[in-house]
Scaffold this motif. Structure first.
Motif, PDB file in Angstrom:
ATOM      1  N   LEU A 216     -16.522  11.798  -2.411  1.00  0.00           N
ATOM      2  CA  LEU A 216     -16.082  10.775  -1.456  1.00  0.00           C
ATOM      3  C   LEU A 216     -15.156   9.768  -2.133  1.00  0.00           C
ATOM      4  O   LEU A 216     -14.134   9.361  -1.562  1.00  0.00           O
ATOM      5  CB  LEU A 216     -17.299  10.068  -0.861  1.00  0.00           C
ATOM      6  CG  LEU A 216     -17.001   9.024   0.212  1.00  0.00           C
ATOM      7  CD1 LEU A 216     -16.350   9.669   1.424  1.00  0.00           C
ATOM      8  CD2 LEU A 216     -18.264   8.275   0.608  1.00  0.00           C
ATOM      9  N   ILE A 217     -15.500   9.361  -3.352  1.00  0.00           N
ATOM     10  CA  ILE A 217     -14.651   8.417  -4.090  1.00  0.00           C
ATOM     11  C   ILE A 217     -13.266   9.019  -4.312  1.00  0.00           C
ATOM     12  O   ILE A 217     -12.234   8.352  -4.130  1.00  0.00           O
ATOM     13  CB  ILE A 217     -15.300   8.033  -5.426  1.00  0.00           C
ATOM     14  CG1 ILE A 217     -16.585   7.234  -5.181  1.00  0.00           C
ATOM     15  CG2 ILE A 217     -14.329   7.237  -6.290  1.00  0.00           C
ATOM     16  CD1 ILE A 217     -17.387   6.972  -6.441  1.00  0.00           C
ATOM     17  N   ALA A 218     -13.237  10.301  -4.684  1.00  0.00           N
ATOM     18  CA  ALA A 218     -11.953  10.976  -4.929  1.00  0.00           C
ATOM     19  C   ALA A 218     -11.121  11.052  -3.655  1.00  0.00           C
ATOM     20  O   ALA A 218      -9.902  10.832  -3.678  1.00  0.00           O
ATOM     21  CB  ALA A 218     -12.209  12.379  -5.486  1.00  0.00           C
ATOM     22  N   VAL A 219     -11.782  11.357  -2.528  1.00  0.00           N
ATOM     23  CA  VAL A 219     -11.069  11.458  -1.251  1.00  0.00           C
ATOM     24  C   VAL A 219     -10.490  10.100  -0.866  1.00  0.00           C
ATOM     25  O   VAL A 219      -9.303   9.982  -0.484  1.00  0.00           O
ATOM     26  CB  VAL A 219     -12.003  11.995  -0.143  1.00  0.00           C
ATOM     27  CG1 VAL A 219     -11.374  11.816   1.237  1.00  0.00           C
ATOM     28  CG2 VAL A 219     -12.313  13.463  -0.385  1.00  0.00           C
ATOM     29  N   LEU A 220     -11.298   9.041  -0.938  1.00  0.00           N
ATOM     30  CA  LEU A 220     -10.821   7.708  -0.559  1.00  0.00           C
ATOM     31  C   LEU A 220      -9.700   7.237  -1.478  1.00  0.00           C
ATOM     32  O   LEU A 220      -8.693   6.663  -1.015  1.00  0.00           O
ATOM     33  CB  LEU A 220     -11.991   6.720  -0.597  1.00  0.00           C
ATOM     34  CG  LEU A 220     -13.114   6.964   0.424  1.00  0.00           C
ATOM     35  CD1 LEU A 220     -14.240   5.954   0.224  1.00  0.00           C
ATOM     36  CD2 LEU A 220     -12.574   6.887   1.849  1.00  0.00           C
ATOM     37  N   ALA A 221      -9.866   7.494  -2.782  1.00  0.00           N
ATOM     38  CA  ALA A 221      -8.825   7.073  -3.736  1.00  0.00           C
ATOM     39  C   ALA A 221      -7.531   7.840  -3.499  1.00  0.00           C
ATOM     40  O   ALA A 221      -6.427   7.268  -3.565  1.00  0.00           O
ATOM     41  CB  ALA A 221      -9.315   7.301  -5.164  1.00  0.00           C
ATOM     42  N   ALA A 222      -7.657   9.153  -3.192  1.00  0.00           N
ATOM     43  CA  ALA A 222      -6.457   9.963  -2.962  1.00  0.00           C
ATOM     44  C   ALA A 222      -5.741   9.529  -1.688  1.00  0.00           C
ATOM     45  O   ALA A 222      -4.499   9.479  -1.648  1.00  0.00           O
ATOM     46  CB  ALA A 222      -6.843  11.440  -2.874  1.00  0.00           C
ATOM     47  N   ILE A 223      -6.506   9.208  -0.641  1.00  0.00           N
ATOM     48  CA  ILE A 223      -5.892   8.729   0.611  1.00  0.00           C
ATOM     49  C   ILE A 223      -5.142   7.413   0.361  1.00  0.00           C
ATOM     50  O   ILE A 223      -3.994   7.227   0.808  1.00  0.00           O
ATOM     51  CB  ILE A 223      -6.964   8.553   1.707  1.00  0.00           C
ATOM     52  CG1 ILE A 223      -7.495   9.922   2.153  1.00  0.00           C
ATOM     53  CG2 ILE A 223      -6.409   7.777   2.887  1.00  0.00           C
ATOM     54  CD1 ILE A 223      -8.661   9.840   3.122  1.00  0.00           C
ATOM     55  N   ALA A 224      -5.793   6.503  -0.381  1.00  0.00           N
ATOM     56  CA  ALA A 224      -5.157   5.211  -0.663  1.00  0.00           C
ATOM     57  C   ALA A 224      -3.895   5.387  -1.498  1.00  0.00           C
ATOM     58  O   ALA A 224      -2.849   4.770  -1.216  1.00  0.00           O
ATOM     59  CB  ALA A 224      -6.149   4.299  -1.378  1.00  0.00           C
ATOM     60  N   ALA A 225      -3.976   6.232  -2.515  1.00  0.00           N
ATOM     61  CA  ALA A 225      -2.808   6.452  -3.381  1.00  0.00           C
ATOM     62  C   ALA A 225      -1.677   7.138  -2.619  1.00  0.00           C
ATOM     63  O   ALA A 225      -0.497   6.807  -2.794  1.00  0.00           O
ATOM     64  CB  ALA A 225      -3.220   7.293  -4.589  1.00  0.00           C
ATOM     65  N   SER A 226      -2.045   8.106  -1.776  1.00  0.00           N
ATOM     66  CA  SER A 226      -1.032   8.816  -0.994  1.00  0.00           C
ATOM     67  C   SER A 226      -0.311   7.872  -0.039  1.00  0.00           C
ATOM     68  O   SER A 226       0.911   7.940   0.124  1.00  0.00           O
ATOM     69  CB  SER A 226      -1.689   9.959  -0.215  1.00  0.00           C
ATOM     70  OG  SER A 226      -0.753  10.635   0.587  1.00  0.00           O
ATOM     71  N   TRP A 227      -1.047   6.965   0.576  1.00  0.00           N
ATOM     72  CA  TRP A 227      -0.458   6.002   1.519  1.00  0.00           C
ATOM     73  C   TRP A 227       0.438   4.998   0.781  1.00  0.00           C
ATOM     74  O   TRP A 227       1.546   4.706   1.217  1.00  0.00           O
ATOM     75  CB  TRP A 227      -1.579   5.281   2.263  1.00  0.00           C
ATOM     76  CG  TRP A 227      -1.085   4.156   3.143  1.00  0.00           C
ATOM     77  CD1 TRP A 227      -0.493   4.270   4.372  1.00  0.00           C
ATOM     78  CD2 TRP A 227      -1.135   2.771   2.844  1.00  0.00           C
ATOM     79  NE1 TRP A 227      -0.170   3.025   4.860  1.00  0.00           N
ATOM     80  CE2 TRP A 227      -0.553   2.080   3.936  1.00  0.00           C
ATOM     81  CE3 TRP A 227      -1.617   2.029   1.742  1.00  0.00           C
ATOM     82  CZ2 TRP A 227      -0.439   0.688   3.966  1.00  0.00           C
ATOM     83  CZ3 TRP A 227      -1.500   0.646   1.779  1.00  0.00           C
ATOM     84  CH2 TRP A 227      -0.918  -0.018   2.882  1.00  0.00           C
ATOM     85  N   ALA A 228      -0.071   4.526  -0.360  1.00  0.00           N
ATOM     86  CA  ALA A 228       0.660   3.493  -1.104  1.00  0.00           C
ATOM     87  C   ALA A 228       1.888   4.063  -1.802  1.00  0.00           C
ATOM     88  O   ALA A 228       2.936   3.392  -1.880  1.00  0.00           O
ATOM     89  CB  ALA A 228      -0.265   2.835  -2.120  1.00  0.00           C
TER      90      ALA A 228
END
Length: 594
Positions: A216-228
């Motif tokens: 879950l941490i990896a998914v949330l971090a990847a979504i945030a990084a992809s958006w930013a």
């Protein structure tokens, strides 16, 4: 009812056809169950989205496998621990078998996946009516280890292309890995960086604590990084994910008997995998927590879960050992945990699908890769190799078949090898002779050769299996060989200790009649000890009781020995009397001549 610990556990005495995994509610443990449900949601949401890559369906269908199927099993199943969800083994079976029948990822492909779920559910209901829960016992742990290891190797090889960010060509792992090697020059550095970051987060989190939701941490971090960082311009992302609840209804297909017939082997293979894996998982956790479960009731729950999956537009579900362990590690002790997880997924579907569009596809490849690697049971294979060398080669052959030929063929081979292994072990038993143990003043088991009489003129043969067409020749050969025993006295009675003989088929009955007559010609009486009522009835039906003669079936070996010794004593007394009478007659003749 099959019980892991009959009469014990929190579910004692509860027998309603529903809610067996929930009632009676442990009020003190409800909070713990809810927390375990949150933990399962955190770990299984990214995992189920990853399984959609294996089976080739839209990512949202992974969440659908949690929403309705998991809830239905919680209501209709009996296990308090089994977590039903998407599973890599059944996903791989379906994906491999459907190759060529439709375009992977299309609406037709998804409809076929849903139809297979419905068919597997129908198999579950049929198996429940026929009370076929025992079939799970015919897949040995050896071949299951090999099968799951093969699936792990296959799936992990197929995900290498996703880790590298190169185009995938198909579902055959060896072909795919060769393609990946040739395409190394096309590797996407952004995809590799994201994959490595995800692997580092999940593996590192596990090293610190098993309770850290690394996925879950990896998914949330990847979504945030992809958006930013606008990663969508450099690598593949999921794109728009529809929100809202699934539409209920039958799969939109051109229904026909040829199509059903074509999908039948796939659904049957999935049914076997589900039955074996779910029953093994339920049995293990029921034993660990001293709870009861009923395999036949669980089949109803699994059938309802797959019915819900097929009608809600998603793919087949299975009892998941990984998710079950997540719940157990989080403190969950009832299906309240699974209902909590379903409620959380409901909230995600209604309000939180928007951010999923930014999720890089490489993240799901990394998650699936780790799940697949965990399925490769190297430690289990090593243990089989060290303890049972012949079984190791069976497991290795099963794993190799899955990787080289296919998952569907691998599960069929697993079934066949399990049955062959059972027959190999059972049809030629390790039979013995019961002899006197003079040192301990009792009895002992000794080898057939050299045979030892338990009393002068009496030999007791212990047969270790039911008698049927495959082993009746062994019985005949060994009994007739024992009939040649002459020490310490000529054999006049041969007793078969029949406690292990649960059944005698037509071929074995014919053999027993022949052996009885051959022994009788040699002056040897054939008797049986420890014959069960069911076996006695079979003897009556085959005419063996009449052929053996009166008083040829005894309740124990001790009764045979006592009766034999009485017969020997009576015969000796008769011989002595006859000898005395003969001596008196000779004396009378001598006096007459004198």
């Amino acid at each position: 009812m099959t019980q892991a610990s009959e009469g014990k556990g929190k579910g004692k005495g509860f027998s309603l056809p529903i809610l067996q995994g929930i009632l009676p509610i442990d009020r003190a443990g409800v909070g713990r169950d809810v927390i375990a449900g949150f933990t399962l949601a955190a770990l299984s949401i990214p995992g189920t989205m990853g399984y959609t890559k294996i089976i080739g369906t839209p990512v949202i269908t992974g969440l659908y496998t949690i929403l309705i199927p998991m809830s239905l099993f919680a209501i209709f199943g009996s296990s308090r621990h089994l977590s039903v969800n998407a599973d890599s083994a059944t996903a791989a079976v379906v994906a491999a078998a459907l190759a060529g029948m439709a375009v992977r990822g299309s609406d037709e492909w998804l409809a076929l996946c849903s139809l297979i779920a419905l068919m597997a559910g129908a198999f579950m209901f049929l198996a429940r009516v026929m009370r076929l829960g025992f079939l799970a016992d015919f897949l040995s742990r050896t071949v299951l280890t090999g099968f799951l290891t093969g699936v792990g190797v296959q799936v992990s090889l197929l995900e290498v292309s996703g880790l590298l960010g190169v185009h995938s060509t198909g579902n055959h792992p060896l072909t795919e890995i060769l393609h990946d090697v040739r395409s190394l020059g096309e590797t996407n550095p952004y995809a590799v960086a994201v994959s490595l970051a995800v692997l580092l987060i999940i593996v590192g989190g596990r090293k610190i604590s098993q309770k850290i939701p690394g996925g879950l941490i990896a998914v949330l971090a990847a979504i945030a990084a992809s958006w930013a960082l606008n990663l969508g311009a450099h690598l593949e992302t999921l794109g728009a994910v529809p929100s809202g609840l699934p539409t209920l209804g039958l799969p939109q297909l051109d229904w026909s008997w040829p199509l059903i017939w074509k999908l039948l082997p796939i659904a049957l293979a999935c049914f076997v995998v589900i039955l074996a894996q779910s029953a093994a998982t339920s049995r293990a956790y029921a034993a660990r927590f001293d709870d009861r479960f009923d395999e036949n009731v669980d089949m109803v729950g699994l059938g309802m879960a797959n019915l819900g999956a097929g009608l809600s537009g998603t793919f087949i579900v299975n009892g998941s050992p990984t998710n079950t362990e997540m719940v157990a590690s989080g403190g969950g002790r009832s299906q309240v945990s699974q209902l909590t997880t379903s409620a959380i997924v409901l909230l995600v579907l209604l309000f939180l699908t928007g951010p999923l569009a930014y999720l890089p596809a490489a993240v799901l490849s990394a998650i699936v890769f780790l799940v697949a690697v965990k399925m490769i049971d190297i430690q289990g294979m090593r243990r089989i190799y060290s303890e049972a060398r012949a079984e190791f080669w069976v497991a290795l052959l099963t794993a190799a078949t899955v990787v080289v030929v296919g998952v569907e063929q691998g599960i069929v081979l697993a079934m066949v090898l399990s049955l062959l292994d059972h027959v190999r072990r059972g049809y030629r038993g390790n039979n013995t002779v019961i002899a006197a143990d003079k040192r301990k003043k009792g009895w002992q088991m000794v080898p057939l050769n050299p045979a030892q009489q338990i009393a002068p003129g009496l030999l007791v043969y212990c047969f270790s299996h039911s008698l049927y067409y495959a082993n009746c020749a062994q019985f005949s050969e060994e009994v007739l060989g024992l009939a040649k025993t002459r020490a310490p006295a000529p054999l006049d009675c041969l007793c078969v200790e029949a406690a292990a003989i649960g059944d005698v088929d037509f071929s074995a009955a014919a053999m027993l009649r022949s052996v009885c007559l051959l022994l009788r010609e040699q002056g040897i009486r054939l008797v049986f000890a420890n014959v069960s009522p069911a076996l006695h009835a079979q003897f009556d039906r085959h005419g063996l009781t009449e052929l053996l003669g009166a008083n040829a079936i005894y309740g124990s070996v001790h009764a045979v020995i006592v009766d034999h010794e009485e017969k020997v004593a009576a015969a000796a007394a008769t011989t002595a009397i006859d000898s005395g009478e003969s001596g008196e007659s000779d004396k009378s003749d001598d006096r007459a001549r004198t």
